[in-house]
Motif scaffolding. Structure first.
Motif, PDB file in Angstrom:
ATOM      1  N   ARG A   1       0.956  -1.403   0.093  1.00  0.00           N
ATOM      2  CA  ARG A   1      -0.089   0.049  -0.375  1.00  0.00           C
ATOM      3  C   ARG A   1       1.196   1.637   0.377  1.00  0.00           C
ATOM      4  N   HIS A   2       2.067   1.219  -0.427  1.00  0.00           N
ATOM      5  CA  HIS A   2       2.742   2.531  -0.524  1.00  0.00           C
ATOM      6  C   HIS A   2       3.061   3.068   0.634  1.00  0.00           C
ATOM      7  N   LEU A   3       2.981   2.775   2.415  1.00  0.00           N
ATOM      8  CA  LEU A   3       2.981   3.524   3.124  1.00  0.00           C
ATOM      9  C   LEU A   3       4.217   3.536   4.052  1.00  0.00           C
ATOM     10  N   SER A   4       3.957   4.575   3.992  1.00  0.00           N
ATOM     11  CA  SER A   4       5.932   4.484   5.314  1.00  0.00           C
ATOM     12  C   SER A   4       5.427   4.307   6.397  1.00  0.00           C
ATOM     13  N   ALA A   5       6.502   3.046   6.939  1.00  0.00           N
ATOM     14  CA  ALA A   5       6.987   2.614   7.994  1.00  0.00           C
ATOM     15  C   ALA A   5       8.235   2.645   8.399  1.00  0.00           C
ATOM     16  N   GLN A   6       7.888   2.619  10.309  1.00  0.00           N
ATOM     17  CA  GLN A   6       9.509   2.817  10.492  1.00  0.00           C
ATOM     18  C   GLN A   6       9.388   1.055  10.685  1.00  0.00           C
ATOM     19  N   ILE A   7      10.754  -0.286  10.066  1.00  0.00           N
ATOM     20  CA  ILE A   7      10.248  -1.511  10.408  1.00  0.00           C
ATOM     21  C   ILE A   7      11.371  -2.008  11.211  1.00  0.00           C
ATOM     22  N   GLU A   8      11.436  -2.195  12.804  1.00  0.00           N
ATOM     23  CA  GLU A   8      12.127  -3.290  13.787  1.00  0.00           C
ATOM     24  C   GLU A   8      12.371  -4.922  13.900  1.00  0.00           C
ATOM     25  N   GLU A   9      13.152  -5.363  15.020  1.00  0.00           N
ATOM     26  CA  GLU A   9      13.069  -6.134  14.812  1.00  0.00           C
ATOM     27  C   GLU A   9      11.276  -6.859  15.352  1.00  0.00           C
TER      28      GLU A   9
END
Length: 158
Positions: free
Chosen positions: A97-105
């Motif tokens: 969905r082309h969403l900005s995301a901060q991906i963490e463990e």
């Protein structure tokens, strides 16, 4: 009013900054802008090209002093999964969905959106409202998106 023509990446300068500028994620992609510092002063940022600033980066004033860039707390969803594979699946749905995301463990942070919350909960995620600084990953097609400090040396743009 002082001007800023260069910057340094987070952690490169150990001396304390003379002030800070606090900005949300969508206002940290800058080239030329009048910035309001926490002490009420204003400085003019004037770089040769746009830069995506990260929390802790330093703006270098004409007199050599520095101003620290801080990520402002934002209204976010903290997305948690049942297990690591489920987290990858949730990240895929957000990326689709082309969403900005901060991906963490152990979690993913995204801006609040009630429609996306319903989708994530329908996929079995635990979604919690939080207020934290947001540093989303940038896509592969953003020129300065990765904020690759190595390709620009010390970022001197004098």
């Amino acid at each position: 009013m002082q001007h800023i023509h260069s910057y340094r990446p987070a952690g490169e300068i150990s001396d304390p900054p003379v002030d800070v500028v606090t900005l949300p994620h969508d206002l940290r992609h800058l080239r030329r802008k009048l910035l309001h510092l926490s002490n009420g002063d204003m400085v003019m940022l004037d770089l040769k090209e746009a830069v995506l600033f990260h929390h802790g980066d330093r703006l270098v004033l004409e007199n050599g002093d520095t101003v620290e860039v801080r990520a402002a707390p934002e209204k976010l969803f903290e997305v948690k999964a049942r297990d690591p594979l489920h987290l990858i699946e949730l990240a895929w749905h957000l990326g689709n969905r082309h969403l900005s995301a901060q991906i963490e463990e152990g979690r993913i942070l995204i801006l609040r959106d009630h429609v996306i919350r319903s989708m994530l909960q329908g996929l079995g995620a635990t979604v919690t409202d939080i207020d934290e600084p947001f540093q989303p990953a940038r896509g592969a097609y953003h020129a300065h998106g990765g904020h690759d400090h190595g390709s620009h040396g010390h970022h001197a743009h004098d």
